[in-house]
Each structure stands twice: as C-alpha cells, then as structure tokens.
Scaffold this motif. Structure first.
Motif, PDB file in Angstrom:
ATOM      1  N   ASP A 117       0.816  -1.211   0.000  1.00  0.00           N
ATOM      2  CA  ASP A 117       0.000   0.000   0.000  1.00  0.00           C
ATOM      3  C   ASP A 117       0.851   1.263   0.000  1.00  0.00           C
ATOM      4  OD1 ASP A 117      -2.387  -1.320  -0.014  1.00  0.00           O
ATOM      5  OD2 ASP A 117      -2.633  -1.300   2.162  1.00  0.00           O
ATOM      6  N   THR A 118       1.980   1.190   0.687  1.00  0.00           N
ATOM      7  CA  THR A 118       2.814   2.384   0.839  1.00  0.00           C
ATOM      8  C   THR A 118       3.410   2.852  -0.479  1.00  0.00           C
ATOM      9  OG1 THR A 118       4.629   0.899   1.463  1.00  0.00           O
ATOM     10  CG2 THR A 118       3.417   1.966   3.249  1.00  0.00           C
ATOM     11  N   LEU A 119       3.399   1.986  -1.493  1.00  0.00           N
ATOM     12  CA  LEU A 119       3.886   2.395  -2.813  1.00  0.00           C
ATOM     13  C   LEU A 119       2.783   2.993  -3.674  1.00  0.00           C
ATOM     14  CD1 LEU A 119       6.247  -0.584  -3.751  1.00  0.00           C
ATOM     15  CD2 LEU A 119       6.863   1.673  -2.872  1.00  0.00           C
ATOM     16  N   VAL A 120       1.542   2.743  -3.304  1.00  0.00           N
ATOM     17  CA  VAL A 120       0.407   3.211  -4.097  1.00  0.00           C
ATOM     18  C   VAL A 120      -0.306   4.383  -3.430  1.00  0.00           C
ATOM     19  CG1 VAL A 120      -1.795   2.542  -5.139  1.00  0.00           C
ATOM     20  CG2 VAL A 120       0.091   0.899  -5.052  1.00  0.00           C
ATOM     21  N   GLY A 121      -0.460   4.295  -2.122  1.00  0.00           N
ATOM     22  CA  GLY A 121      -1.218   5.306  -1.388  1.00  0.00           C
ATOM     23  C   GLY A 121      -0.790   6.744  -1.623  1.00  0.00           C
ATOM     24  N   PRO A 122       0.516   7.048  -1.538  1.00  0.00           N
ATOM     25  CA  PRO A 122       0.936   8.450  -1.715  1.00  0.00           C
ATOM     26  C   PRO A 122       0.642   9.036  -3.088  1.00  0.00           C
ATOM     27  CG  PRO A 122       2.633   7.186  -0.598  1.00  0.00           C
ATOM     28  CD  PRO A 122       1.619   6.196  -1.086  1.00  0.00           C
ATOM     29  N   LEU A 123       0.263   8.185  -4.065  1.00  0.00           N
ATOM     30  CA  LEU A 123      -0.040   8.709  -5.388  1.00  0.00           C
ATOM     31  C   LEU A 123      -1.441   9.318  -5.469  1.00  0.00           C
ATOM     32  CD1 LEU A 123       1.461   5.880  -7.633  1.00  0.00           C
ATOM     33  CD2 LEU A 123       2.414   8.144  -7.203  1.00  0.00           C
ATOM     34  N   PHE A 124      -2.239   9.155  -4.429  1.00  0.00           N
ATOM     35  CA  PHE A 124      -3.597   9.699  -4.455  1.00  0.00           C
ATOM     36  C   PHE A 124      -3.647  11.181  -4.096  1.00  0.00           C
ATOM     37  CE2 PHE A 124      -4.532   5.193  -4.387  1.00  0.00           C
ATOM     38  CZ  PHE A 124      -5.599   5.113  -5.269  1.00  0.00           C
ATOM     39  N   PRO A 125      -3.147  11.579  -2.930  1.00  0.00           N
ATOM     40  CA  PRO A 125      -3.202  13.017  -2.635  1.00  0.00           C
ATOM     41  C   PRO A 125      -2.130  13.752  -3.420  1.00  0.00           C
ATOM     42  CG  PRO A 125      -2.044  11.907  -0.872  1.00  0.00           C
ATOM     43  CD  PRO A 125      -2.529  10.832  -1.819  1.00  0.00           C
ATOM     44  N   GLN A 126      -2.418  14.986  -3.744  1.00  0.00           N
ATOM     45  CA  GLN A 126      -1.419  15.815  -4.424  1.00  0.00           C
ATOM     46  C   GLN A 126      -1.021  16.932  -3.485  1.00  0.00           C
ATOM     47  OE1 GLN A 126       0.331  15.571  -7.256  1.00  0.00           O
ATOM     48  NE2 GLN A 126       1.373  17.375  -6.497  1.00  0.00           N
ATOM     49  N   VAL A 127       0.145  16.798  -2.884  1.00  0.00           N
ATOM     50  CA  VAL A 127       0.629  17.827  -1.971  1.00  0.00           C
ATOM     51  C   VAL A 127       1.073  19.042  -2.777  1.00  0.00           C
ATOM     52  CG1 VAL A 127       2.324  18.393  -0.209  1.00  0.00           C
ATOM     53  CG2 VAL A 127       1.354  16.097  -0.314  1.00  0.00           C
ATOM     54  N   THR A 128       0.575  20.217  -2.409  1.00  0.00           N
ATOM     55  CA  THR A 128       0.962  21.442  -3.092  1.00  0.00           C
ATOM     56  C   THR A 128       1.724  22.350  -2.142  1.00  0.00           C
ATOM     57  OG1 THR A 128      -1.179  22.413  -2.553  1.00  0.00           O
ATOM     58  CG2 THR A 128      -0.968  21.369  -4.694  1.00  0.00           C
ATOM     59  N   ALA A 129       2.406  23.314  -2.705  1.00  0.00           N
ATOM     60  CA  ALA A 129       3.211  24.237  -1.903  1.00  0.00           C
ATOM     61  C   ALA A 129       2.291  25.160  -1.108  1.00  0.00           C
ATOM     62  CB  ALA A 129       4.123  25.059  -2.809  1.00  0.00           C
ATOM     63  N   ASP A 130       2.415  25.103   0.192  1.00  0.00           N
ATOM     64  CA  ASP A 130       1.591  25.940   1.071  1.00  0.00           C
ATOM     65  C   ASP A 130       2.328  27.259   1.297  1.00  0.00           C
ATOM     66  OD1 ASP A 130      -0.279  26.898   2.815  1.00  0.00           O
ATOM     67  OD2 ASP A 130       0.436  25.734   4.534  1.00  0.00           O
ATOM     68  N   VAL A 131       2.292  28.118   0.284  1.00  0.00           N
ATOM     69  CA  VAL A 131       3.053  29.362   0.315  1.00  0.00           C
ATOM     70  C   VAL A 131       2.092  30.549   0.241  1.00  0.00           C
ATOM     71  CG1 VAL A 131       4.846  30.743  -0.803  1.00  0.00           C
ATOM     72  CG2 VAL A 131       4.986  28.252  -0.837  1.00  0.00           C
ATOM     73  N   THR A 132       2.278  31.513   1.130  1.00  0.00           N
ATOM     74  CA  THR A 132       1.479  32.734   1.101  1.00  0.00           C
ATOM     75  C   THR A 132       2.399  33.939   0.892  1.00  0.00           C
ATOM     76  OG1 THR A 132       1.618  33.013   3.510  1.00  0.00           O
ATOM     77  CG2 THR A 132      -0.248  31.760   2.644  1.00  0.00           C
ATOM     78  N   THR A 133       1.841  35.004   0.354  1.00  0.00           N
ATOM     79  CA  THR A 133       2.615  36.227   0.113  1.00  0.00           C
ATOM     80  C   THR A 133       1.895  37.447   0.676  1.00  0.00           C
ATOM     81  OG1 THR A 133       1.593  36.536  -2.067  1.00  0.00           O
ATOM     82  CG2 THR A 133       3.633  35.257  -1.996  1.00  0.00           C
TER      83      THR A 133
END
Length: 269
Positions: A117-133
C-alpha cells in the motif's frame, strides 16, 4: 549745498540710519559684530532644527524599514520551508511512479505485480506548496519597495508573488490532470481503498506532521500491466519531475531574497 537745502543721504547711509532707529542707537554706534553674531546664531539654530528633523525622520524611516523587512523576511523563510516540503513530496511521487513503472515493466502484458500500500497510497493526494505572500503583498501595496535602494532586491520582491502564483497554477494543473487521472484509474480498476485511506497519514508522517503509518495496517495491491496504467504512471512521473525544476529555482531565489533582507536589516540597524 547750503545748510537750508540739507544734505542728501546715499543708500548705505540711509540703511544705517534705519537700523540705528530700530536699535534706538545713533547710526555711528551700530554694533555690527553683535548684529552679525546674533544673525548667525538665528540662522544656525534654524539649520540645526532642520538637521535634527532630518535625523529624526531618518531614524523613523530606518526603524520602519527594519520592522517591515523582518515581517517579510519571516514570510520568505516560511516560504522556503514550504517549498522544500513541496519539492520533497514531488520527488517522492516521481520516485514512486517510476518504481511502479519499472516493476510492471518486468512482467508480461496483463500480468499482475503485488505491491505494498505504501507504494500506491501516496499517489492519491497531491501535496501542493503551502506558500502565502500576504505580508509581501501589503509591503508592496503600501509603497515599501521605495524604502529599498537596491534595485535587484526590489525586482526580486516585486516578482515573487507572480512566481508563487505561477507555481500554484502548475501544481493545480498537475493535480487536475496527471494526478487526478491516475487516481481515478486506480479507483476504477483496483482494490485500492485501503491504500488511499492510509495515504494522508503516511504523508503526514513522512514530513513530520503526524504519526507514522501503523505497519500492521499495511496491505497490498495487485496491479496489472496495462498500457493505460503505464501511460498514467509515465504522465505522473513526468509532471512531478517537471515541478522539481521550478521549485529548485524558486528555492534558490528565496534564499537570495532572505539573505538580502537580512543584510538590509543589519544595515538599517
């Protein structure tokens, strides 16, 4: 001329008489030294007042600059950390996609490969850059850039919000296409519910934000070698690696900006 007709006074003599009248002194006794000394003191006092005002304004300007630069510098440092987390996530997802592609490539078409599962699971969420200006946007809107004399720093700061927005747009594209299509395909064709359920805590543990995945809950997924799946994996890997180039460049630029802001704070201090 006769005494009855009087004597005409020249312009200098007339001026002396006027000054003498103001001082209630005979014109021949005008204390010119005192007049010039007192005039000099008055002029000097005015110049000193202007100098003190200029010095005070400069002190206030430097204090304001230090305070506002510190706020922007803290935001930029947070941005560096967020960009690094995003880079790590994109690198991890690219590695996982490449690993699955390689594993499937070693078996015939239609054959299955059992993976954790650990090879497949992380492909589901898409982590984006949490950057504010937000702080930088306010700094620019309030004319803060005028407090900075260095043209290069001003240019970097002015362009930073646009660079961040471009990055977020690129990540949105990746999330809506390469990531979403792969996730949809996996959900539709494989028993990946457990892998998807565990993906978020796995990622949180990966970045030190939460507990690691319980090893006892780790299952397996049997993936078949299918051209459509191979295409999705290849697109996901390409998209993730494409994000790396922009993130690395932005991390370098953020480091330059933070260093420049620190130098400015030292100079202002």
């Amino acid at each position: 001329e006769s005494a009855g007709r009087g004597v005409a006074l020249g312009p200098v003599a007339a001026r002396d008489v006027d000054i003498a009248k103001e001082l209630d002194l005979p014109s021949k006794d005008i204390p010119w030294v005192r007049v010039f000394v007192e005039g000099g003191v008055i002029v000097g006092s005015i110049l000193l007042a202007f100098s003190l005002d200029a010095w005070w304004d400069n002190q206030n300007r430097e204090a304001e600059l230090r305070e506002r630069l510190e706020v922007v510098a803290r935001e930029m440092q947070s941005a560096r950390e967020a960009l690094q987390r995003a880079l790590d996530a994109h690198d991890m997802n690219a590695h996982l996609a490449a690993h699955l592609t390689s594993a499937l490539g070693r078996v015939p078409e239609g054959s299955e490969v059992v993976v954790a599962d650990t090879l497949v699971g992380p492909l589901f969420p898409q982590v984006t850059a949490d950057v504010t200006t937000g702080s930088l946007d306010t700094f620019i809107a309030d004319g803060g850039l005028e407090l900075i004399e260095d043209v290069d720093i001003r240019r970097h700061l002015l362009g930073w919000p646009t660079r961040i927005q471009d990055l977020l747009d690129d990540e949105t594209y990746l999330r809506n296409f390469a990531a979403a299509e792969l996730a949809s395909y996996l959900r539709a064709n494989y028993a990946v519910a457990n892998a998807e359920l565990q993906s978020i805590p796995w990622l949180m543990g990966r970045f030190g934000k939460g507990p690691q995945l319980d090893p006892d809950l780790i299952g397996t997924v049997a993936l078949r070698r299918e051209q459509q799946l191979m295409n999705h994996l290849a697109a996901r890997e390409s998209g993730e690696r494409g994000m790396r180039y922009g993130l690395v460049e932005m991390l370098e630029q953020a480091a330059l900006i933070v260093a420049a802001l620190e130098d400015l704070n030292l100079q202002a201090g």
